[in-house]
Design a protein around this motif. Structure first.
Motif, PDB file in Angstrom:
ATOM      1  N   THR A 297       0.827  -1.204   0.000  1.00  0.00           N
ATOM      2  CA  THR A 297       0.000   0.000   0.000  1.00  0.00           C
ATOM      3  C   THR A 297       0.862   1.254   0.000  1.00  0.00           C
ATOM      4  N   ILE A 298       1.830   1.274   0.909  1.00  0.00           N
ATOM      5  CA  ILE A 298       2.639   2.482   1.032  1.00  0.00           C
ATOM      6  C   ILE A 298       3.542   2.629  -0.181  1.00  0.00           C
ATOM      7  N   GLY A 299       4.180   1.523  -0.554  1.00  0.00           N
ATOM      8  CA  GLY A 299       5.017   1.573  -1.751  1.00  0.00           C
ATOM      9  C   GLY A 299       4.185   1.958  -2.961  1.00  0.00           C
ATOM     10  N   GLY A 300       3.008   1.356  -3.069  1.00  0.00           N
ATOM     11  CA  GLY A 300       2.139   1.656  -4.193  1.00  0.00           C
ATOM     12  C   GLY A 300       1.729   3.111  -4.203  1.00  0.00           C
ATOM     13  N   MET A 301       1.393   3.626  -3.032  1.00  0.00           N
ATOM     14  CA  MET A 301       0.978   5.030  -2.953  1.00  0.00           C
ATOM     15  C   MET A 301       2.122   5.940  -3.407  1.00  0.00           C
ATOM     16  N   PHE A 302       3.327   5.663  -2.947  1.00  0.00           N
ATOM     17  CA  PHE A 302       4.459   6.507  -3.332  1.00  0.00           C
ATOM     18  C   PHE A 302       4.732   6.403  -4.835  1.00  0.00           C
ATOM     19  N   ILE A 303       4.647   5.203  -5.344  1.00  0.00           N
ATOM     20  CA  ILE A 303       4.969   5.044  -6.763  1.00  0.00           C
ATOM     21  C   ILE A 303       3.890   5.683  -7.631  1.00  0.00           C
ATOM     22  N   VAL A 304       2.634   5.423  -7.297  1.00  0.00           N
ATOM     23  CA  VAL A 304       1.549   6.008  -8.088  1.00  0.00           C
ATOM     24  C   VAL A 304       1.612   7.536  -8.033  1.00  0.00           C
ATOM     25  N   ASN A 305       1.986   8.060  -6.882  1.00  0.00           N
ATOM     26  CA  ASN A 305       2.090   9.518  -6.722  1.00  0.00           C
ATOM     27  C   ASN A 305       3.407  10.075  -7.245  1.00  0.00           C
ATOM     28  N   ARG A 306       4.281   9.230  -7.673  1.00  0.00           N
ATOM     29  CA  ARG A 306       5.619   9.628  -8.095  1.00  0.00           C
ATOM     30  C   ARG A 306       6.325  10.431  -7.000  1.00  0.00           C
ATOM     31  N   LEU A 307       6.229   9.932  -5.823  1.00  0.00           N
ATOM     32  CA  LEU A 307       6.963  10.507  -4.712  1.00  0.00           C
ATOM     33  C   LEU A 307       8.003   9.482  -4.326  1.00  0.00           C
ATOM     34  N   PRO A 308       9.060   9.806  -3.647  1.00  0.00           N
ATOM     35  CA  PRO A 308       9.505  11.140  -3.256  1.00  0.00           C
ATOM     36  C   PRO A 308       9.988  11.970  -4.450  1.00  0.00           C
ATOM     37  N   MET A 309       9.640  13.226  -4.431  1.00  0.00           N
ATOM     38  CA  MET A 309      10.105  14.168  -5.429  1.00  0.00           C
ATOM     39  C   MET A 309      10.356  15.477  -4.688  1.00  0.00           C
ATOM     40  N   HIS A 310      11.566  15.572  -4.192  1.00  0.00           N
ATOM     41  CA  HIS A 310      11.856  16.736  -3.336  1.00  0.00           C
ATOM     42  C   HIS A 310      11.932  18.023  -4.131  1.00  0.00           C
ATOM     43  N   TYR A 311      12.282  17.881  -5.391  1.00  0.00           N
ATOM     44  CA  TYR A 311      12.377  19.080  -6.225  1.00  0.00           C
ATOM     45  C   TYR A 311      11.190  19.091  -7.158  1.00  0.00           C
TER      46      TYR A 311
ATOM     47  N   GLN B 186      18.466   6.013  -4.684  1.00  0.00           N
ATOM     48  CA  GLN B 186      19.840   5.612  -4.366  1.00  0.00           C
ATOM     49  C   GLN B 186      19.913   5.071  -2.944  1.00  0.00           C
ATOM     50  N   ILE B 187      19.251   5.770  -2.046  1.00  0.00           N
ATOM     51  CA  ILE B 187      19.297   5.327  -0.653  1.00  0.00           C
ATOM     52  C   ILE B 187      18.700   3.927  -0.531  1.00  0.00           C
ATOM     53  N   VAL B 188      17.580   3.715  -1.205  1.00  0.00           N
ATOM     54  CA  VAL B 188      16.945   2.401  -1.130  1.00  0.00           C
ATOM     55  C   VAL B 188      17.895   1.330  -1.640  1.00  0.00           C
ATOM     56  N   ILE B 189      18.549   1.614  -2.768  1.00  0.00           N
ATOM     57  CA  ILE B 189      19.465   0.614  -3.331  1.00  0.00           C
ATOM     58  C   ILE B 189      20.608   0.345  -2.362  1.00  0.00           C
ATOM     59  N   TYR B 190      21.176   1.419  -1.820  1.00  0.00           N
ATOM     60  CA  TYR B 190      22.283   1.232  -0.872  1.00  0.00           C
ATOM     61  C   TYR B 190      21.833   0.412   0.323  1.00  0.00           C
ATOM     62  N   LEU B 191      20.623   0.713   0.807  1.00  0.00           N
ATOM     63  CA  LEU B 191      20.147  -0.012   1.983  1.00  0.00           C
ATOM     64  C   LEU B 191      20.006  -1.503   1.687  1.00  0.00           C
ATOM     65  N   PHE B 192      19.511  -1.803   0.489  1.00  0.00           N
ATOM     66  CA  PHE B 192      19.368  -3.203   0.125  1.00  0.00           C
ATOM     67  C   PHE B 192      20.726  -3.889   0.079  1.00  0.00           C
ATOM     68  N   VAL B 193      21.672  -3.218  -0.553  1.00  0.00           N
ATOM     69  CA  VAL B 193      23.000  -3.812  -0.674  1.00  0.00           C
ATOM     70  C   VAL B 193      23.613  -3.982   0.709  1.00  0.00           C
ATOM     71  N   LEU B 194      23.553  -2.919   1.511  1.00  0.00           N
ATOM     72  CA  LEU B 194      24.138  -2.985   2.850  1.00  0.00           C
ATOM     73  C   LEU B 194      23.447  -4.065   3.677  1.00  0.00           C
ATOM     74  N   GLY B 195      22.126  -4.101   3.571  1.00  0.00           N
ATOM     75  CA  GLY B 195      21.369  -5.100   4.328  1.00  0.00           C
ATOM     76  C   GLY B 195      21.772  -6.497   3.931  1.00  0.00           C
ATOM     77  N   GLY B 196      21.938  -6.706   2.644  1.00  0.00           N
ATOM     78  CA  GLY B 196      22.362  -8.017   2.164  1.00  0.00           C
ATOM     79  C   GLY B 196      23.720  -8.395   2.705  1.00  0.00           C
ATOM     80  N   ILE B 197      24.645  -7.430   2.616  1.00  0.00           N
ATOM     81  CA  ILE B 197      25.997  -7.713   3.109  1.00  0.00           C
ATOM     82  C   ILE B 197      25.944  -7.985   4.607  1.00  0.00           C
ATOM     83  N   ALA B 198      25.178  -7.172   5.317  1.00  0.00           N
ATOM     84  CA  ALA B 198      25.132  -7.317   6.773  1.00  0.00           C
ATOM     85  C   ALA B 198      24.556  -8.672   7.151  1.00  0.00           C
ATOM     86  N   SER B 199      23.473  -9.078   6.484  1.00  0.00           N
ATOM     87  CA  SER B 199      22.900 -10.352   6.924  1.00  0.00           C
ATOM     88  C   SER B 199      23.793 -11.515   6.523  1.00  0.00           C
ATOM     89  N   ALA B 200      24.401 -11.421   5.356  1.00  0.00           N
ATOM     90  CA  ALA B 200      25.335 -12.487   4.981  1.00  0.00           C
ATOM     91  C   ALA B 200      26.491 -12.532   5.980  1.00  0.00           C
TER      92      ALA B 200
END
Lengths: 423, 177, 479, 217
Positions: B113-127, D15-29
């Motif tokens: 739900t949360i991921g879907g909401m963000f993606i559908v809304n195209r958020l995060p978009m800080h700029y 980018q943060i999400v990708i880094y977190l996934f990579v870091l999380g993977g490394i950490a759990s391994a």
């Protein structure tokens, strides 16, 4: 306000009466007559238990309706105001239900003590346990499970429900004429003490009427299970009334999609609640695996020789039909608001409630080995005839009350909010 | 050549004003436009012609995934990969697997739900161009804005401005991209 | 009237007779406050200079929290033997306190989720703080099961509780209700945080903009990062509201399931007094009851300190009191049903367990429980009492105390008198347990104080949405 | 606030999400590996009070394991030899080697040589030596090639996973009874021989427990 609709006759003093009133009465009487004929064909116990299913079924729906009104008042709800009037009419069935309960009492008193409830006859032979009289478990419970208590309690349950119904109806109907907000306040107070009273009465009704059929068995959840079925039945009947009045034209321009959506959501919510309660009860007994509790379910799953009882399949029908089907179906917004889509599911729910009650009541009928008599038998016919019979009387009582007041509570303080109800 | 503006923004004072303005913009046939409101305004979706959100469908997919994950995980771990008899219970039964599958259903639904909401809304978009508007702060406080994007095929600086002004929009301003 | 119905049908005649009796609904935001008043009021709490009372409370809370730290340090360095539970009472304060705190947490989700689904708009004033309370209560609750294993690094290591491939080659035992707890509580914690965060999103955007305007770029960037670029777009609101509704929709069965599963810890066993089928809804009702008790305990002082009478009106207090009354009565129903069925079951162990609760060694605890949980809320029948804020606050504390004793009674009395009379015992907590539990109130307060200092304590966008100004049909051109 | 965040900030969350996934993977391994006995115990080689060489005594001189660890076939616990056992030979050989002083002292006083235990199972594990030997599981399966070790160290992880590997598949580890102390024994490659060896599992009724209570009694 807008111009009157072309379809509706101008400025009706009261809601128009339905031509089917008399028909409902005849159908009801016919159903009761068929049930009576059953006495010539099946054993009295079989007919009496089938009749118990019927009376419990319609009483449950009436209790649910009562509870919905009480909850409506206590929460100061607005969306349900227009539907509430129809629920109030439905409450007219209580006094007839009380009357229709009498045959069971009379059969017990005049004909045979254990015709329905085995514990009423001290000489009743328990399968493998001697007689009721010598049964230690009965002796322990005798101060609760005895005929005077049963009669007194049952009478007081109906007294409570009838009295609350009369109070709610009178206050609401009177408000139509004088527009006094005091009546709403009064109903709110009635609800405050009415809810606990009704809850206690329905719990003990479930214990006395249904659970005590197998008086060795016990479950603290039983009253809550019955409550869930009551509300589900009442909501389903409520939806059917809404659809009926819409089709007839009365509700055109009054009801909108959101009313149906709201009641549909409640149907959904109580589907989940029913599943929650029923699952918890089964699950805790399954997990603890104590013979003194599991026998109740075992009786509904296995015969003495290890073969599978028909009731097991009925159990699966209930599991899927009473939970999964309505749950998945009602998830969709469309299925809740499109008239032709919500109608089949509420009819479905109403039928499964009946099967659920059969599942709880009918296995009390044992064959010579102590196994439950199968589900598919002639008893089913008497169940249906009782349901049609008592249902006919309930519908007749509703239809008879229907033209005595306005279609909607026109002076209710929340009526405008209700008519403009949006999410 | 001056930079193409992102669009036009107009200010409205009340929820009713923006409701009516939204109806007019919708009827004028614009597609790429938006209302900025400090709180959800009932009925504005309909006034704008926005369809019912698809987020619940994403949630449903998440929930089903969660339930299947739970059931299959428990079956695989307790009944297949390391069968272990405990407490006289069967190796696998939907009964005891239910509580955890249920929790996973909810967990996955929440993520979806949360991921879907963000993606559908195209958020995060800080700029975002709208956030560069100097009075945007009021849009989250107590003002309502209508933004019509220059990308809209019907966009025409003069005509759109006229439409907004005619709809009761105050301080119609160009937004830089 | 005509705009309300969405079918294009002419209104029937009866509508011309509609003339509602006058019974106004109480305003949810009193004194007809404007949007910007709400923004100023809520943001003002965060933007003002830290008041002295806050520092005093914070200091006290830290001091109290240090008791937990001390208790846990001693526990980990010495061993679980420092806690007072031993045969036959092997579950004691740790589980009592766990269930207590989890129960407290439930009102937060309940206010947010169930009241949202039931369209009880009065939730808006209290839901944010209540959700925060949930999260902090879950943190406090988690301390006990995590530390009761003694060597906590084992509990936290992958594979022991969560299914994760590990060198032991084993998987958790999914037949154990304690494993269900792991999933239930961690899901509950996660979803509560997410739900809270989604609710915060628009408010964080307001703070981002306000701090930027005030020239505080650091805090603006901090709030802005978490605001995810929220800009109040109606196309966003549309999805946002739907997502929020779905989250409310799943949080409701989640709350129910979490306490249901907590009740399964007891109810799937065979112990008399534990194995009873009404436990799931009964625990849930109890949790909601204690949670509302805690909400009242927290919100009433907050209301007085920050002068929030326009936002937390008497109507809100009335509602909360009534829910407390309703759930208290439900709990009473469950107590009596348990007692009745214990007798009705004709099972001597079961009957004894209940008679022992009421008249045995722990009778004092039982009667404290009955007094606080069943009798105390009955005062809320009276309008006079509901309107006396100080009294409501005191009664709410009774509710908290009573619910703690409920868990104590359930857990300790049943174990202290188990099936085997030779092993009967009497449990009393050790000083380490007392320290640890006492300190959790400090942990909770520290977190809560930080929350009211740095985050908006009420959802501004939602408050605005329940004021008349947010209704496009109640606009000036209609009057 | 676009005045605050530059345009590039729009890419940051992904980018943060990708880094977190990579870091999380490394950490759990990493945790999965480093937090286990496999990592922390293998190679544990303490310095013993006497520099006893298994490589010499067993590998070179061919003294059978059971000469010193004499209970291992009969008892649940395998014994560390008493100094009496050492002195059987060393009262004649290297009688005044300074390295053997602790053994002689122990022999004289009756106090045991303070050997440091290398292979330690947790107290909550029940392990029976005799049953393993009786079902054709060689010393080498758990202790490694002791016959090549100058100083004994832990060769295998002895984690639960390690035990389970064998309990789930005993055929891959079983061998003839007469070879259990032959640490250099190679499994034959001839299919007929292999079949015969794997048949021991059936012949000797080898049913290693996999339930919790098999080992955690």
């Amino acid at each position: 306000m807008s111009t009157p609709a072309a379809t509706a006759p101008a400025a009706l003093p009261l809601a128009s009466s339905a031509p089917v009133t008399g028909k409902a009465l005849s159908i009801g009487l016919a159903g009761l007559a068929v049930t009576a004929v059953g006495l010539l064909i099946s054993s009295p116990s079989q007919v009496a238990l089938s009749y118990l299913v019927g009376i419990t079924y319609w009483t449950a729906i009436a209790i649910g309706t009562l509870l919905l009104i009480l909850i409506h008042h206590i929460t100061d709800a607005s969306w349900s105001v227009v539907i509430r009037r129809q629920w109030e009419h439905w409450l007219a069935s209580f006094k007839w239900l009380a009357l229709l309960f009498l045959p069971l009492v009379l059969a017990t008193l005049l004909y045979q003590k254990d015709v329905v409830w085995p514990w009423m006859n001290p000489a009743h032979v328990m399968h493998g346990h001697g007689t009721v009289e010598t049964d230690i478990l009965y002796q322990k419970k005798a101060s609760f499970l005895n005929l005077p208590m049963f009669l007194g309690m049952t009478a007081s349950f109906f007294a409570i429900w009838c009295w609350l119904s009369a109070r709610l109806r009178q206050a609401s109907f009177t408000q139509d004429t004088d527009g006094n907000p005091q009546w709403t306040q009064m109903n709110r107070k009635t609800s405050a003490f009415g809810i606990p009273l009704t809850a206690l009465a329905l719990s003990f009704a479930a214990i006395y009427w249904v659970k005590s059929l197998e008086y060795h068995w016990f479950s603290t959840m039983y009253g809550v299970w019955f409550f869930a079925n009551c509300i589900r039945g009442a909501l389903a009947v409520g939806v059917l009334i809404m659809l009926w009045l819409w089709k007839r034209g009365d509700y055109k321009g009054i009801l909108n999609t959101n009313h149906l959506h709201s009641i549909g959501q409640l149907c959904f919510a109580f589907t989940v609640f029913w599943a929650y309660v029923t699952f918890s009860q089964y699950f805790l007994i399954w997990n603890a695996n104590v013979p003194e509790e599991t026998f109740w379910y075992n009786l509904r799953e296995l015969n003495h020789d290890g073969s599978i009882s028909q009731w097991k399949y009925v159990g699966f029908v209930i599991l899927f039909g009473h939970f999964f089907v309505p749950f998945l179906y009602l998830l969709s917004y469309k299925h809740k608001v499109v008239h032709s889509k919500i109608k089949p599911i509420v009819i479905w729910i109403l039928s499964i409630i009946l099967i659920d009650l059969c599942y709880n009541i009918l296995p009390a009928l044992k064959d010579e080995h102590g196994d439950a008599q199968p589900f598919l038998s002639l008893n089913l016919l008497w169940v249906l005839s009782s349901v049609v019979g008592i249902g006919g009387i309930c519908v007749w009582a509703y239809l008879k009350s229907f033209p005595t007041t306005k279609l909607i509570p026109i002076r209710d303080p929340r009526i405008e909010e209700c008519i403009t109800h949006h999410e | 050549m001056p930079a193409e503006p992102y669009g036009l923004i107009a200010t409205f004072e009340t929820a009713a004003d923006i409701y009516h303005a939204a109806e007019q913009v919708r009827d004028a046939g614009y597609k790429r436009w938006d209302c900025i409101t400090p709180c959800p305004v009932h009925g504005l979706d309909k006034a704008m012609g926005v369809k019912r959100s698809i987020v619940p469908r994403i949630s449903l997919a998440g929930g089903l995934t969660g339930f299947c994950t739970g059931m299959s995980m428990i079956w695989w771990m307790n009944s297949y990969d390391y069968p272990l008899t405990v407490g006289g219970k069967p190796l696998f039964s939907p009964m005891f697997a239910f509580p955890i599958s249920y929790e996973l259903t909810i967990l996955f639904t929440a993520f979806a739900t949360i991921g879907g909401m963000f993606i559908v809304n195209r958020l995060p978009m800080h700029y975002h161009a709208v956030l560069k508007y100097e009075h945007i702060r009021r849009g989250l406080d107590d003002r309502f804005f209508v933004v019509i994007e220059a990308r809209d095929p019907k966009f025409n600086l003069a005509a759109t401005r006229a439409l907004l002004e005619q709809a009761g929009g105050l301080a119609v301003t160009e937004l830089e991209a | 009237m005509s705009h309300g119905s969405d079918q294009a049908v002419a209104a029937p005649a009866i509508l011309s007779e509609v003339k509602p009796a006058v019974l106004p609904r109480p305003a949810l935001v009193a004194n007809n406050r404007s949007f910007s008043w709400i923004t100023e009021k809520i943001c003002g709490i965060i933007e003002e200079k830290t008041p002295r009372w806050w520092w005093v409370c914070f200091g006290v809370a830290c001091f109290v929290a240090s008791f937990t730290v001390a208790g846990l340090t001693y526990l980990v360095s010495t061993g679980v033997g420092v806690w007072g539970h031993r045969n036959p009472v092997n579950w004691a304060w740790d589980i009592v306190n766990f269930v207590f705190w989890i129960g407290i947490g439930h009102a937060g989700t309940l206010i947010s989720a169930i009241l949202c689904l039931l369209r009880q708009k009065w939730r808006t004033s209290i839901n944010r703080a209540a959700e925060a309370m949930t999260i902090f209560a879950v943190v406090c609750a988690a301390i006990f099961p995590v530390f009761h294993v003694g060597r906590i690094w084992f509990a936290l290591m992958p594979g022991y509780l969560f299914p994760f491939p590990n060198a032991n080659y084993i998987w958790p035992n999914f037949r154990s209700p304690l494993e269900w707890d792991v999933f239930a509580v961690s899901t509950y914690g996660t979803v509560s945080v997410l739900f809270w965060y989604v609710g915060l999103l628009p408010d964080l955007a307001i703070l981002r903009d306000r701090f930027f305007a005030a020239g505080n770029k650091f805090r603006s960037a901090l709030y802005g990062f978490f605001a995810m670029g929220w800009r109040g777009s109606n196309r966003h609101w549309s999805n946002y509201e739907m997502a929020y509704l779905v989250l409310a929709g799943i949080s409701t069965p989640l709350v129910l399931s979490v306490h249901t599963i907590v009740s399964f810890d007891f109810a799937v066993s065979l112990i008399p007094g534990w194995h009873t089928t009404i436990f799931p809804p009964y625990f849930v009702a109890g949790a909601i009851f204690s949670g509302f008790g805690m909400v009242l305990t927290l919100m009433l002082p907050l209301r007085a300190i920050y002068k929030l009478e326009d936002l937390i009106t008497q109507y809100h207090i009335d509602c909360m009191c009534k829910i407390t009354l309703a759930t208290g009565t439900m709990v009473g129903y469950a107590y009596s049903m348990e007692f009745f069925i214990a007798w009705y079951s004709a099972n001597p162990n079961e009957s004894f367990a209940f008679i022992n609760r009421a008249f045995g060694h722990y009778a004092w605890a039982y009667w404290i429980m009955i007094t606080c949980n069943v009798i105390t809320p009955q005062f809320f029948w009276f309008k006079k009492i509901r309107h006396n804020t100080a009294l409501v606050w005191i009664l709410s504390i009774f509710v908290n105390v009573g619910m703690w004793f409920e868990r104590f009674v359930i857990i300790v009395t049943s174990l202290a008198r188990d099936f085997l009379p030779s092993s009967w015992g009497y449990y009393s907590p050790s000083i380490v347990e007392i320290f640890t539990f006492f300190g959790t109130f400090g942990v909770f307060s520290v977190l809560f104080l930080l929350f009211i200092r740095f985050l908006p304590i009420m959802p501004m966008a939602e408050l605005k949405a329940v004021t008349p100004a947010a209704d496009p049909h109640a606009a000036p051109d209609h009057h | 606030m676009s005045q605050l965040f530059p345009k590039s900030a729009n890419r940051l969350p992904l980018q943060i999400v990708i880094y977190l996934f990579v870091l999380g993977g490394i950490a759990s391994a990493g945790i999965n590996y480093y937090a286990t006995n496999k990592y922390s115990n293998v190679g544990y080689t303490p310095v013993q009070p006497v520099p006893f060489s298994h490589a010499l005594h067993n590998g070179q001189l061919g003294i059978d394991c059971r000469y010193c660890h004499s209970f291992e076939e009969k008892s649940g616990f395998s014994n560390v030899p008493t100094s009496q056992t050492c002195m059987n030979c060393h009262s004649l050989i290297k009688t005044d080697s300074p390295l053997l002083a602790p053994v002689r002292a122990s022999y004289a006083s009756g106090d045991p040589v303070p050997w440091i235990q290398v292979h330690i199972l947790p107290d909550y594990v029940y392990f029976n030596h005799s049953i393993h030997l009786a079902r054709g599981i060689s010393c080498v399966e758990c202790h490694g090639q002791i016959n090549r070790m100058e100083v004994v160290g832990q060769a295998k992880s002895l984690t639960m996973g390690f035990c389970l590997d064998c309990h789930r598949d005993p055929a891959a580890h079983i061998r003839p009874h007469d070879q259990i102390t032959n640490l250099d024994w190679q499994r034959p490659t001839d299919p007929v021989e292999v079949k015969k060896i794997e048949g021991y599992v059936h012949d000797w009724n080898v049913k290693p427990p996999q339930s919790c209570s098999g080992c955690h009694r």
